[in-house]
Design a protein around this motif. Structure first.
Motif, PDB file in Angstrom:
ATOM      1  N   UNK A  63       0.760  -1.317   0.101  1.00  0.00           N
ATOM      2  CA  UNK A  63       0.063   0.080  -0.101  1.00  0.00           C
ATOM      3  C   UNK A  63       0.992   1.156  -0.001  1.00  0.00           C
ATOM      4  N   UNK A  64       2.248   1.259  -0.190  1.00  0.00           N
ATOM      5  CA  UNK A  64       3.099   2.308  -0.251  1.00  0.00           C
ATOM      6  C   UNK A  64       2.827   3.241   0.914  1.00  0.00           C
ATOM      7  N   UNK A  65       3.359   2.700   2.125  1.00  0.00           N
ATOM      8  CA  UNK A  65       3.166   3.593   3.387  1.00  0.00           C
ATOM      9  C   UNK A  65       3.867   4.853   3.242  1.00  0.00           C
ATOM     10  N   UNK A  66       4.777   4.862   2.267  1.00  0.00           N
ATOM     11  CA  UNK A  66       5.231   6.333   2.548  1.00  0.00           C
ATOM     12  C   UNK A  66       6.658   6.469   3.263  1.00  0.00           C
ATOM     13  N   UNK A  67       7.040   5.303   3.954  1.00  0.00           N
ATOM     14  CA  UNK A  67       8.238   5.549   4.585  1.00  0.00           C
ATOM     15  C   UNK A  67       9.563   5.348   3.983  1.00  0.00           C
ATOM     16  N   UNK A  68      10.474   6.357   4.315  1.00  0.00           N
ATOM     17  CA  UNK A  68      11.564   6.783   3.509  1.00  0.00           C
ATOM     18  C   UNK A  68      12.917   6.569   4.288  1.00  0.00           C
ATOM     19  N   UNK A  69      12.937   6.443   5.619  1.00  0.00           N
ATOM     20  CA  UNK A  69      14.200   6.375   6.364  1.00  0.00           C
ATOM     21  C   UNK A  69      13.769   5.484   7.199  1.00  0.00           C
ATOM     22  N   UNK A  70      14.764   4.646   7.806  1.00  0.00           N
ATOM     23  CA  UNK A  70      14.602   3.488   8.545  1.00  0.00           C
ATOM     24  C   UNK A  70      15.982   3.529   9.543  1.00  0.00           C
ATOM     25  N   UNK A  71      15.460   3.574  10.825  1.00  0.00           N
ATOM     26  CA  UNK A  71      16.661   3.474  11.873  1.00  0.00           C
ATOM     27  C   UNK A  71      16.554   2.663  12.796  1.00  0.00           C
ATOM     28  N   UNK A  95      19.858   3.096   8.581  1.00  0.00           N
ATOM     29  CA  UNK A  95      20.829   3.782   9.444  1.00  0.00           C
ATOM     30  C   UNK A  95      20.656   2.769  10.936  1.00  0.00           C
ATOM     31  N   UNK A  96      21.821   2.415  11.188  1.00  0.00           N
ATOM     32  CA  UNK A  96      21.928   1.583  12.494  1.00  0.00           C
ATOM     33  C   UNK A  96      22.933   2.372  13.673  1.00  0.00           C
ATOM     34  N   UNK A  97      22.213   2.252  14.939  1.00  0.00           N
ATOM     35  CA  UNK A  97      22.964   2.929  15.850  1.00  0.00           C
ATOM     36  C   UNK A  97      23.012   2.005  17.194  1.00  0.00           C
ATOM     37  N   UNK A  98      24.004   1.987  17.874  1.00  0.00           N
ATOM     38  CA  UNK A  98      24.062   1.249  19.196  1.00  0.00           C
ATOM     39  C   UNK A  98      23.570   2.191  20.267  1.00  0.00           C
ATOM     40  N   UNK A  99      22.658   1.841  20.907  1.00  0.00           N
ATOM     41  CA  UNK A  99      22.130   2.458  22.266  1.00  0.00           C
ATOM     42  C   UNK A  99      20.946   1.262  22.865  1.00  0.00           C
ATOM     43  N   UNK A 100      20.837   1.620  24.110  1.00  0.00           N
ATOM     44  CA  UNK A 100      19.953   1.090  24.970  1.00  0.00           C
ATOM     45  C   UNK A 100      18.638   1.388  24.637  1.00  0.00           C
ATOM     46  N   UNK A 101      17.711   0.670  24.597  1.00  0.00           N
ATOM     47  CA  UNK A 101      16.403   0.953  24.130  1.00  0.00           C
ATOM     48  C   UNK A 101      15.702   1.901  25.095  1.00  0.00           C
ATOM     49  N   UNK A 102      15.958   1.595  26.331  1.00  0.00           N
ATOM     50  CA  UNK A 102      15.240   2.502  27.491  1.00  0.00           C
ATOM     51  C   UNK A 102      16.008   3.918  27.869  1.00  0.00           C
TER      52      UNK A 102
END
Length: 119
Positions: A63-71, A95-102
């Motif tokens: 359905x082409x959600x329109x998302x363009x950037x994914x982190x 793009x991927x980053x190291x961080x604690x979810x909380x």
């Protein structure tokens, strides 16, 4: 990444064991379900593990959600390096980053946040 567990699945390191494949299939189906509900241009996959789910979100948008950037964000730096190498290098929208979810404090706002198998 050498070890697969219920907590950390590495698709290209799975054995041919049917339980491993069933677990992966379950995770893939959850990400495809989430992808159907993406809204807006910026998506965060918190506790993304090795990044295969983030890639699914970026590629599977009925359905082409329109998302363009994914982190993708995960506390395991080895998993994030793997995600960058395996998925991020071939898909520039990831793009991927190291961080604690909380404790993660993004410098951007997100339209959709996905978190699966986090707790």
């Amino acid at each position: 990444m050498d070890v697969n567990s219920i907590e950390r699945i590495v698709p290209d390191k799975l054995t041919s064991d049917s339980a491993d494949q069933e677990t992966l299939n379950l995770h893939v189906e959850r990400y495809k379900f989430a992808a159907k509900h993406l809204r807006g241009p910026r998506v965060l996959d918190i506790a993304c593990g090795v990044g295969y789910g983030s890639e699914i979100l970026s590629l599977y948008q009925p359905g082409n959600a329109g998302a363009k950037e994914f982190y993708g964000v995960d506390c395991d730096s080895v998993a994030i390096e793997y995600a960058r190498r395996i998925y991020g290098e071939k898909n520039k929208s990831l793009k991927f980053y190291t961080a604690d979810a909380i404790e993660y404090k993004p410098d951007k706002k997100f339209n959709t946040i996905v978190t699966l198998e986090t707790i």
